[in-house]
Design a protein around this motif. Structure first.
Motif, PDB file in Angstrom:
ATOM      1  N   ILE A 171       0.840  -1.199   0.000  1.00 48.21           N
ATOM      2  CA  ILE A 171       0.000   0.000   0.000  1.00 48.21           C
ATOM      3  C   ILE A 171       0.876   1.250   0.000  1.00 48.21           C
ATOM      4  CG2 ILE A 171      -1.643   1.356   1.364  1.00 48.21           C
ATOM      5  CD1 ILE A 171      -2.869  -1.327   2.255  1.00 48.21           C
ATOM      6  N   ARG A 172       1.921   1.233   0.798  1.00 50.68           N
ATOM      7  CA  ARG A 172       2.843   2.373   0.866  1.00 50.68           C
ATOM      8  C   ARG A 172       3.469   2.648  -0.499  1.00 50.68           C
ATOM      9  NH1 ARG A 172       5.843   5.158   4.834  1.00 50.68           N
ATOM     10  NH2 ARG A 172       7.933   5.691   4.113  1.00 50.68           N
ATOM     11  N   ASP A 173       3.877   1.605  -1.207  1.00 48.47           N
ATOM     12  CA  ASP A 173       4.476   1.789  -2.528  1.00 48.47           C
ATOM     13  C   ASP A 173       3.449   2.304  -3.531  1.00 48.47           C
ATOM     14  OD1 ASP A 173       6.827   1.554  -4.251  1.00 48.47           O
ATOM     15  OD2 ASP A 173       5.650   0.006  -5.278  1.00 48.47           O
ATOM     16  N   ASP A 174       2.232   1.757  -3.478  1.00 53.97           N
ATOM     17  CA  ASP A 174       1.155   2.234  -4.363  1.00 53.97           C
ATOM     18  C   ASP A 174       0.869   3.708  -4.106  1.00 53.97           C
ATOM     19  OD1 ASP A 174       0.950  -0.317  -5.423  1.00 53.97           O
ATOM     20  OD2 ASP A 174      -0.879  -0.824  -4.309  1.00 53.97           O
ATOM     21  N   LEU A 175       0.816   4.098  -2.833  1.00 57.28           N
ATOM     22  CA  LEU A 175       0.570   5.496  -2.484  1.00 57.28           C
ATOM     23  C   LEU A 175       1.713   6.400  -2.957  1.00 57.28           C
ATOM     24  CD1 LEU A 175      -0.956   5.111   1.077  1.00 57.28           C
ATOM     25  CD2 LEU A 175      -2.124   5.931  -0.976  1.00 57.28           C
ATOM     26  N   ARG A 176       2.938   5.901  -2.853  1.00 49.42           N
ATOM     27  CA  ARG A 176       4.094   6.674  -3.343  1.00 49.42           C
ATOM     28  C   ARG A 176       3.940   6.986  -4.826  1.00 49.42           C
ATOM     29  NH1 ARG A 176       8.593   5.349  -5.992  1.00 49.42           N
ATOM     30  NH2 ARG A 176       8.157   3.142  -5.793  1.00 49.42           N
ATOM     31  N   LEU A 177       3.510   5.999  -5.596  1.00 47.87           N
ATOM     32  CA  LEU A 177       3.328   6.201  -7.031  1.00 47.87           C
ATOM     33  C   LEU A 177       2.191   7.182  -7.309  1.00 47.87           C
ATOM     34  CD1 LEU A 177       3.793   2.528  -8.269  1.00 47.87           C
ATOM     35  CD2 LEU A 177       5.431   4.416  -8.424  1.00 47.87           C
ATOM     36  N   GLU A 178       1.079   7.023  -6.612  1.00 45.05           N
ATOM     37  CA  GLU A 178      -0.054   7.931  -6.808  1.00 45.05           C
ATOM     38  C   GLU A 178       0.284   9.353  -6.383  1.00 45.05           C
ATOM     39  OE1 GLU A 178      -2.856   7.422  -8.432  1.00 45.05           O
ATOM     40  OE2 GLU A 178      -2.211   5.385  -8.841  1.00 45.05           O
ATOM     41  N   LEU A 179       0.982   9.492  -5.257  1.00 47.26           N
ATOM     42  CA  LEU A 179       1.367  10.827  -4.795  1.00 47.26           C
ATOM     43  C   LEU A 179       2.335  11.492  -5.768  1.00 47.26           C
ATOM     44  CD1 LEU A 179       1.661  10.182  -0.973  1.00 47.26           C
ATOM     45  CD2 LEU A 179      -0.040  11.601  -2.143  1.00 47.26           C
ATOM     46  N   GLY A 180       3.120  10.701  -6.449  1.00 45.67           N
ATOM     47  CA  GLY A 180       3.987  11.250  -7.491  1.00 45.67           C
ATOM     48  C   GLY A 180       3.167  11.891  -8.599  1.00 45.67           C
ATOM     49  N   ASP A 181       2.072  11.230  -8.979  1.00 46.54           N
ATOM     50  CA  ASP A 181       1.173  11.802  -9.989  1.00 46.54           C
ATOM     51  C   ASP A 181       0.543  13.097  -9.484  1.00 46.54           C
ATOM     52  OD1 ASP A 181       1.667   9.662 -11.669  1.00 46.54           O
ATOM     53  OD2 ASP A 181      -0.170   8.585 -11.132  1.00 46.54           O
ATOM     54  N   VAL A 182       0.077  13.076  -8.242  1.00 47.41           N
ATOM     55  CA  VAL A 182      -0.528  14.270  -7.654  1.00 47.41           C
ATOM     56  C   VAL A 182       0.483  15.407  -7.628  1.00 47.41           C
ATOM     57  CG1 VAL A 182      -1.472  15.256  -5.515  1.00 47.41           C
ATOM     58  CG2 VAL A 182      -2.214  12.984  -6.290  1.00 47.41           C
ATOM     59  N   LEU A 183       1.705  15.098  -7.230  1.00 49.09           N
ATOM     60  CA  LEU A 183       2.756  16.120  -7.170  1.00 49.09           C
ATOM     61  C   LEU A 183       3.043  16.706  -8.553  1.00 49.09           C
ATOM     62  CD1 LEU A 183       4.827  17.614  -5.437  1.00 49.09           C
ATOM     63  CD2 LEU A 183       6.386  15.701  -5.820  1.00 49.09           C
ATOM     64  N   TRP A 184       3.061  15.849  -9.572  1.00 48.14           N
ATOM     65  CA  TRP A 184       3.307  16.337 -10.925  1.00 48.14           C
ATOM     66  C   TRP A 184       2.198  17.293 -11.355  1.00 48.14           C
ATOM     67  CZ3 TRP A 184       1.051  16.474 -15.689  1.00 48.14           C
ATOM     68  CH2 TRP A 184       1.884  16.835 -16.752  1.00 48.14           C
ATOM     69  N   TYR A 185       0.930  16.895 -11.130  1.00 50.17           N
ATOM     70  CA  TYR A 185      -0.192  17.766 -11.513  1.00 50.17           C
ATOM     71  C   TYR A 185      -0.167  19.070 -10.726  1.00 50.17           C
ATOM     72  CZ  TYR A 185      -2.332  14.238 -14.462  1.00 50.17           C
ATOM     73  OH  TYR A 185      -2.587  13.349 -15.464  1.00 50.17           O
ATOM     74  N   LEU A 186       0.157  19.006  -9.449  1.00 49.70           N
ATOM     75  CA  LEU A 186       0.238  20.207  -8.630  1.00 49.70           C
ATOM     76  C   LEU A 186       1.327  21.140  -9.153  1.00 49.70           C
ATOM     77  CD1 LEU A 186      -0.551  21.848  -6.122  1.00 49.70           C
ATOM     78  CD2 LEU A 186       1.129  20.502  -4.855  1.00 49.70           C
ATOM     79  N   ALA A 187       2.483  20.597  -9.465  1.00 49.87           N
ATOM     80  CA  ALA A 187       3.575  21.411  -9.993  1.00 49.87           C
ATOM     81  C   ALA A 187       3.203  22.028 -11.334  1.00 49.87           C
ATOM     82  CB  ALA A 187       4.841  20.560 -10.125  1.00 49.87           C
ATOM     83  N   GLN A 188       2.535  21.263 -12.192  1.00 45.83           N
ATOM     84  CA  GLN A 188       2.104  21.789 -13.489  1.00 45.83           C
ATOM     85  C   GLN A 188       1.109  22.934 -13.328  1.00 45.83           C
ATOM     86  OE1 GLN A 188       4.586  20.650 -15.674  1.00 45.83           O
ATOM     87  NE2 GLN A 188       2.861  21.013 -17.018  1.00 45.83           N
ATOM     88  N   LEU A 189       0.128  22.739 -12.452  1.00 44.30           N
ATOM     89  CA  LEU A 189      -0.877  23.767 -12.219  1.00 44.30           C
ATOM     90  C   LEU A 189      -0.241  25.034 -11.648  1.00 44.30           C
ATOM     91  CD1 LEU A 189      -3.805  24.664 -12.232  1.00 44.30           C
ATOM     92  CD2 LEU A 189      -4.080  23.543 -10.000  1.00 44.30           C
ATOM     93  N   ALA A 190       0.634  24.868 -10.676  1.00 48.48           N
ATOM     94  CA  ALA A 190       1.322  26.023 -10.100  1.00 48.48           C
ATOM     95  C   ALA A 190       2.135  26.752 -11.166  1.00 48.48           C
ATOM     96  CB  ALA A 190       2.224  25.582  -8.945  1.00 48.48           C
ATOM     97  N   SER A 191       2.803  26.006 -12.024  1.00 45.54           N
ATOM     98  CA  SER A 191       3.591  26.606 -13.093  1.00 45.54           C
ATOM     99  C   SER A 191       2.700  27.386 -14.057  1.00 45.54           C
ATOM    100  CB  SER A 191       4.361  25.515 -13.843  1.00 45.54           C
ATOM    101  OG  SER A 191       5.096  26.063 -14.907  1.00 45.54           O
ATOM    102  N   GLU A 192       1.578  26.786 -14.455  1.00 44.56           N
ATOM    103  CA  GLU A 192       0.653  27.450 -15.374  1.00 44.56           C
ATOM    104  C   GLU A 192       0.099  28.745 -14.782  1.00 44.56           C
ATOM    105  OE1 GLU A 192      -0.321  26.704 -18.559  1.00 44.56           O
ATOM    106  OE2 GLU A 192       1.204  25.130 -18.565  1.00 44.56           O
ATOM    107  N   LEU A 193      -0.069  28.779 -13.451  1.00 41.34           N
ATOM    108  CA  LEU A 193      -0.607  29.957 -12.779  1.00 41.34           C
ATOM    109  C   LEU A 193       0.486  30.905 -12.290  1.00 41.34           C
ATOM    110  CD1 LEU A 193      -3.408  28.174 -10.721  1.00 41.34           C
ATOM    111  CD2 LEU A 193      -3.687  29.579 -12.789  1.00 41.34           C
ATOM    112  N   ASP A 194       1.734  30.579 -12.617  1.00 41.10           N
ATOM    113  CA  ASP A 194       2.896  31.365 -12.197  1.00 41.10           C
ATOM    114  C   ASP A 194       2.943  31.522 -10.672  1.00 41.10           C
ATOM    115  OD1 ASP A 194       5.288  32.690 -12.713  1.00 41.10           O
ATOM    116  OD2 ASP A 194       4.310  34.647 -12.802  1.00 41.10           O
ATOM    117  N   LEU A 195       2.713  30.398  -9.987  1.00 39.81           N
ATOM    118  CA  LEU A 195       2.776  30.354  -8.532  1.00 39.81           C
ATOM    119  C   LEU A 195       3.947  29.483  -8.111  1.00 39.81           C
ATOM    120  CD1 LEU A 195      -1.019  29.802  -7.784  1.00 39.81           C
ATOM    121  CD2 LEU A 195       0.278  31.915  -7.459  1.00 39.81           C
ATOM    122  N   ASP A 196       4.583  29.860  -7.013  1.00 38.28           N
ATOM    123  CA  ASP A 196       5.728  29.131  -6.489  1.00 38.28           C
ATOM    124  C   ASP A 196       5.261  28.130  -5.434  1.00 38.28           C
ATOM    125  OD1 ASP A 196       8.796  29.039  -6.184  1.00 38.28           O
ATOM    126  OD2 ASP A 196       8.074  29.323  -4.118  1.00 38.28           O
TER     127      ASP A 196
END
Length: 86
Positions: free
Chosen positions: A33-58
């Motif tokens: 479960i921990r490994d599965d969550l690590r992979l899913e959180l990686g996806d969430v982190l990527w989307y969060l970083a993309q959204l922040a970048s698109e909105l010019d937020l740090d």
């Protein structure tokens, strides 16, 4: 698993935005479960970083603002409930 503030740990609570949710599991998160969550959180982190970048937020500014918001809620005893501007 509880934090020092007495609120439940996010990995053992119901989905949502509140750390004060009732726990849904008492057993430790196993390695799979921990490994599965690590992979899913990686996806969430990527989307969060993309959204922040698109909105010019740090991301560091976002995190600092969130910590300040939560500290203010704790100080005013309104950590539970809903809405960002309570």
């Amino acid at each position: 698993m509880e934090t020092q503030a007495g609120n439940y740990h996010p990995a053992t609570t119901r989905p949502g935005f509140s750390w004060t949710s009732a726990p849904i599991r008492s057993d430790p998160v196993n390695a799979q479960i921990r490994d599965d969550l690590r992979l899913e959180l990686g996806d969430v982190l990527w989307y969060l970083a993309q959204l922040a970048s698109e909105l010019d937020l740090d991301l560091e500014d976002i995190a600092a603002a969130n910590l300040a918001k939560l500290a203010s809620r704790m100080d005013r005893n309104v950590i539970g409930g809903s809405g960002d501007r309570r």
